[in-house]
Design a protein around this motif. Sequence first.
Motif, short mmCIF file in Angstrom:
data_model
loop_
_atom_site.label_atom_id
_atom_site.label_comp_id
_atom_site.label_asym_id
_atom_site.label_seq_id
_atom_site.Cartn_x
_atom_site.Cartn_y
_atom_site.Cartn_z
N GLY A 180 10.62 -10.66 2.21
CA GLY A 180 11.85 -10.19 2.83
C GLY A 180 11.77 -8.69 3.04
O GLY A 180 13.13 -8.16 3.12
N PHE A 181 10.76 -8.18 3.09
CA PHE A 181 10.60 -6.70 3.21
C PHE A 181 10.09 -6.06 4.49
O PHE A 181 9.43 -6.75 4.97
N LYS A 182 10.52 -5.02 4.73
CA LYS A 182 9.76 -4.15 5.67
C LYS A 182 8.53 -3.28 5.18
O LYS A 182 8.59 -3.28 4.03
N LEU A 189 -3.03 -10.22 5.70
CA LEU A 189 -2.39 -11.11 4.76
C LEU A 189 -1.12 -10.42 3.81
O LEU A 189 -0.34 -10.74 3.65
N ALA A 190 -1.89 -9.16 3.39
CA ALA A 190 -0.96 -8.35 2.48
C ALA A 190 0.45 -7.82 3.21
O ALA A 190 1.48 -8.15 2.62
N ARG A 191 0.28 -7.50 4.45
CA ARG A 191 1.42 -7.19 5.01
C ARG A 191 2.44 -8.46 5.39
O ARG A 191 3.51 -8.47 5.14
N GLU A 192 1.69 -9.51 5.57
CA GLU A 192 2.63 -10.98 5.89
C GLU A 192 3.23 -11.19 4.87
O GLU A 192 4.33 -11.89 4.71
N ALA A 193 2.46 -11.22 3.69
CA ALA A 193 3.07 -11.61 2.24
C ALA A 193 4.36 -10.80 1.95
O ALA A 193 5.24 -11.37 1.33
N LEU A 231 2.26 -0.23 1.29
CA LEU A 231 0.91 -0.69 0.84
C LEU A 231 -0.06 0.41 0.92
O LEU A 231 -0.37 1.03 1.87
N VAL A 232 -0.56 0.68 -0.20
CA VAL A 232 -1.94 1.66 -0.47
C VAL A 232 -2.85 0.99 -0.95
O VAL A 232 -2.92 -0.34 -1.39
N SER A 233 -4.00 1.56 -0.74
CA SER A 233 -5.25 1.16 -1.26
C SER A 233 -5.86 2.24 -2.20
O SER A 233 -6.72 3.08 -1.78
N PRO A 234 -5.48 2.43 -3.56
CA PRO A 234 -5.95 3.39 -4.44
C PRO A 234 -7.53 3.36 -4.86
O PRO A 234 -7.85 4.44 -5.60
#
Length: 346
Positions: free
Chosen positions: A70-72, A61-65, A46-49
């Motif tokens: 099904g991803f790490k 929420l982004a992490r939980e989604a 996850l990045v914020s460009p």
Amino acid sequence: MHRRQFLGGALGASLLPWMAGSSPAFAAVRGRLRPPPLQPGDTVGLVSPSSATDDSFSLQLAREAMEALGFKVRTGEHYGARWGHLAGTDAQRAGDLNAMFADRQVRAIVCVRGGSGAARLLPLLDYDAIRRDPKVLLGYSDITALHCAIQARTGLVTFHGPIGSGSWNRFNVDQFRRLFLERQLMEYRNAADPGDELVQRSNRTITLRGGKARGELVGGNLSVLVALAGSSYLPAFDGRILFLEDVAEAPYRIDRMFSTLKLMGALDRIAGFVFGQCTDCDPGDGYGSLTLEQILDDYIRPLRIPAYRGAMIGHIREQFILPVGGMVELDADAGTLRMLEPVFTG
């Protein structure tokens, strides 16, 4: 999610060499580069460009989604940072992107949000690293700058679709799973739901000129794409299917941007055209305004190529996940895009 790119006098100056024929108008085509497919259990970065996230809950929420898919998850070192309206300095944001592309364990990169600022990173990206380890890149809106530059410099197929902190509703999740996990050759057709109407009124596609066309997809957010005019980060348009969308732009600005596309020769090179949604693009007060329909009539109909508008592309809750650089067939009468080839290796 609202971002606005204003084009100044520098843009007009940058177009002069093109019109004089003294330099190439678009980046040379390198050929398509496809990322490996995703598997459950893979690591997603996850990045914020672009713009900073104003609420840390959005990052959660982004992490939980991603975990629910099904991803790490691995987060960029500065993905929650702030520098003015940006998610950290240019060096920090570009560093996070470069680190994710260099990390062999990361198999996909999802942008937390759009906003503005991604174009500032383009000279700082490690395109050699992207070519060495191609991987999925997902995002839309301001992320158009990354889609364009990576396509122009590496040929990598990237993906225009939901951001990490956006809505992962049933439609978007279904698109994600079918494309990335089941590796289907997707057909993109607007969802049919008339609600309580006798005939469907909303979410309709409208044919501008009928017919079919085939080519690689290029495009994204109109304002962000046009702001790259005159740079080496704009991909070729020859024989491509151009798709566009925008948000919070008055029709006179939409008209100006289409005029730029016309003057720089892009519109005369494309094989087909799709316009998605222009959210909050209503005319303001005053003496009146061109409508979006009139603008498309002026610039697209005379091209005599297959074209339609109203696709589920843009700043909307349910949106297609499109392979930028992928080979597709456009059917302007049916209002569909159909993938013709796999977009993953293997």
